[in-house]
Design a protein around this motif. Structure first.
Motif, short mmCIF file in Angstrom:
data_model
loop_
_atom_site.label_atom_id
_atom_site.label_comp_id
_atom_site.label_asym_id
_atom_site.label_seq_id
_atom_site.Cartn_x
_atom_site.Cartn_y
_atom_site.Cartn_z
N GLY A 1 0.82 -1.21 0.00
CA GLY A 1 0.00 0.00 0.00
C GLY A 1 0.85 1.26 0.00
N VAL A 2 1.93 1.26 0.77
CA VAL A 2 2.83 2.41 0.80
C VAL A 2 3.48 2.61 -0.56
CG1 VAL A 2 4.97 3.32 1.78
CG2 VAL A 2 3.27 2.29 3.28
N LEU A 3 3.91 1.52 -1.19
CA LEU A 3 4.52 1.63 -2.52
C LEU A 3 3.53 2.20 -3.54
CD1 LEU A 3 6.55 -1.72 -2.77
CD2 LEU A 3 7.41 0.56 -2.22
N GLN A 4 2.29 1.74 -3.48
CA GLN A 4 1.28 2.23 -4.41
C GLN A 4 1.01 3.72 -4.20
OE1 GLN A 4 -1.98 -0.40 -3.56
NE2 GLN A 4 -1.13 -2.09 -4.77
N ARG A 5 0.95 4.13 -2.93
CA ARG A 5 0.70 5.54 -2.64
C ARG A 5 1.89 6.40 -3.07
NH1 ARG A 5 -3.47 5.95 1.42
NH2 ARG A 5 -2.97 8.15 1.72
N LYS A 6 3.10 5.90 -2.91
CA LYS A 6 4.27 6.63 -3.41
C LYS A 6 4.17 6.81 -4.92
CE LYS A 6 7.70 4.95 -0.02
NZ LYS A 6 8.86 4.04 0.14
N HIS A 7 3.80 5.73 -5.62
CA HIS A 7 3.69 5.80 -7.08
C HIS A 7 2.65 6.83 -7.49
CE1 HIS A 7 3.27 4.53 -11.27
NE2 HIS A 7 4.41 3.86 -11.13
N GLN A 8 1.50 6.82 -6.84
CA GLN A 8 0.46 7.79 -7.15
C GLN A 8 0.94 9.22 -6.89
OE1 GLN A 8 -2.73 6.44 -4.64
NE2 GLN A 8 -3.12 4.60 -5.88
N ALA A 9 1.69 9.40 -5.81
CA ALA A 9 2.20 10.73 -5.48
C ALA A 9 3.17 11.21 -6.54
CB ALA A 9 2.88 10.70 -4.10
N PHE A 10 4.06 10.33 -7.00
CA PHE A 10 5.02 10.74 -8.01
C PHE A 10 4.35 10.99 -9.36
CE2 PHE A 10 8.44 8.50 -5.38
CZ PHE A 10 8.79 9.70 -4.77
N GLU A 11 3.31 10.22 -9.67
CA GLU A 11 2.55 10.50 -10.88
C GLU A 11 1.94 11.90 -10.80
OE1 GLU A 11 -0.08 7.50 -12.74
OE2 GLU A 11 0.47 6.27 -11.00
N ALA A 12 1.39 12.25 -9.64
CA ALA A 12 0.80 13.58 -9.46
C ALA A 12 1.86 14.66 -9.57
CB ALA A 12 0.11 13.66 -8.09
N LEU A 13 3.03 14.42 -9.00
CA LEU A 13 4.12 15.39 -9.09
C LEU A 13 4.53 15.61 -10.55
CD1 LEU A 13 7.23 15.59 -6.81
CD2 LEU A 13 7.54 15.52 -9.27
N LEU A 14 4.72 14.53 -11.28
CA LEU A 14 5.13 14.64 -12.68
C LEU A 14 4.06 15.31 -13.53
CD1 LEU A 14 6.74 11.09 -13.05
CD2 LEU A 14 7.96 13.27 -12.86
N SER A 15 2.81 14.95 -13.28
CA SER A 15 1.71 15.57 -14.03
C SER A 15 1.64 17.07 -13.76
CB SER A 15 0.37 14.92 -13.66
OG SER A 15 0.33 13.57 -14.06
N GLY A 16 1.84 17.45 -12.50
CA GLY A 16 1.82 18.86 -12.14
C GLY A 16 2.92 19.64 -12.83
N LEU A 17 4.12 19.07 -12.86
CA LEU A 17 5.23 19.74 -13.55
C LEU A 17 4.97 19.85 -15.05
CD1 LEU A 17 8.32 18.15 -11.72
CD2 LEU A 17 7.35 20.44 -11.38
N GLN A 18 4.33 18.82 -15.61
CA GLN A 18 4.03 18.87 -17.04
C GLN A 18 2.97 19.93 -17.33
OE1 GLN A 18 4.73 15.55 -19.20
NE2 GLN A 18 3.21 15.82 -20.79
N GLN A 19 1.98 20.05 -16.47
CA GLN A 19 0.94 21.06 -16.66
C GLN A 19 1.51 22.48 -16.57
OE1 GLN A 19 -2.07 20.12 -13.75
NE2 GLN A 19 -2.53 18.14 -14.72
#
Length: 216
Positions: free
Chosen positions: A119-137
């Protein structure tokens, strides 16, 4: 006004965390924890009938703090904030570094942790996806969907196993308290370094400058 004394259970958890971080969880018996505190083993067992329950309590506390921190990834919109966020993650991991140092051993003998770690690994992955998406936006990053997924996975792997890499490099001293700041900085540098090929020129220069400042 005097501070109220901490409850025995809290003191046990704090002492165990310090000993696990210093010596590794497999090398610390509950009798050592009790001895270090100056209490009887029976007193410790009253609060934590097994070392596994003590480890679970420490992991639950870590998990709660991690889940509180990870949503901040969605608010990262420049490289300075990205650096601060990543450094904060590594500081939290350092405070509970026995989990990461001894992760494979813990998972081999503690069923309770299996689902939680995933669960922690999945939440980390989701967080990094959000970080990358935000930088792309923000126009700072250019990645395809496949590249974003792959980069997020690489970030999770580096974040999760960085301390193991440091430990292998210097098993006698890598995880001592005096190395906390340097280890967190090196980890943040390596994880954010994964973004360099995808950054536009201005944020790339900003990140390179941050790496230069904090690696000297």
């Amino acid at each position: 006004m005097k501070k109220a004394p901490r409850r025995t259970a809290e003191r046990i958890a704090s002492t165990a965390l310090g000993l696990f971080n210093r010596f590794g969880e497999p090398n610390v018996a509950t009798t050592l924890i009790a001895s270090d505190m100056g209490i009887s083993p029976g007193n410790l067992f009253y609060h934590y009938p097994s070392k596994e329950l003590l480890v679970n309590a420490l992991f639950d506390e870590f998990e709660g703090r991690m889940f509180h921190l990870l949503p901040a990834a969605a608010d990262v919109h420049d490289m300075e904030h990205a650096w601060f966020f990543m450094h904060s993650l590594f500081e939290l991991i350092w405070q509970h570094r026995f989990i990461y140092r001894d992760l494979n051993d813990l998972l081999s003998k503690n069923r309770h942790l299996e689902g939680q770690v995933k669960g922690v690994l999945q939440r980390k992955h989701q967080a990094f996806e959000a970080l990358l998406s935000g930088l792309q936006q923000q126009g700072l990053l250019n990645q395809s969907e496949a590249e974003r997924q792959s980069c997020a996975t690489h970030m999770v792997v580096l974040l999760t196993w960085w301390l193991s890499y440091e430990y292998v490099q210097n098993p006698r001293h890598a995880l001592e308290d005096t190395n906390a700041g340097h280890s967190a900085l090196r980890g943040a540098q390596q994880v954010l370094g994964l973004l360099l090929p995808y950054l536009s020129e201005v944020p790339k220069s900003q990140l390179q400058a941050l790496i230069q400042v904090y690696s000297t």
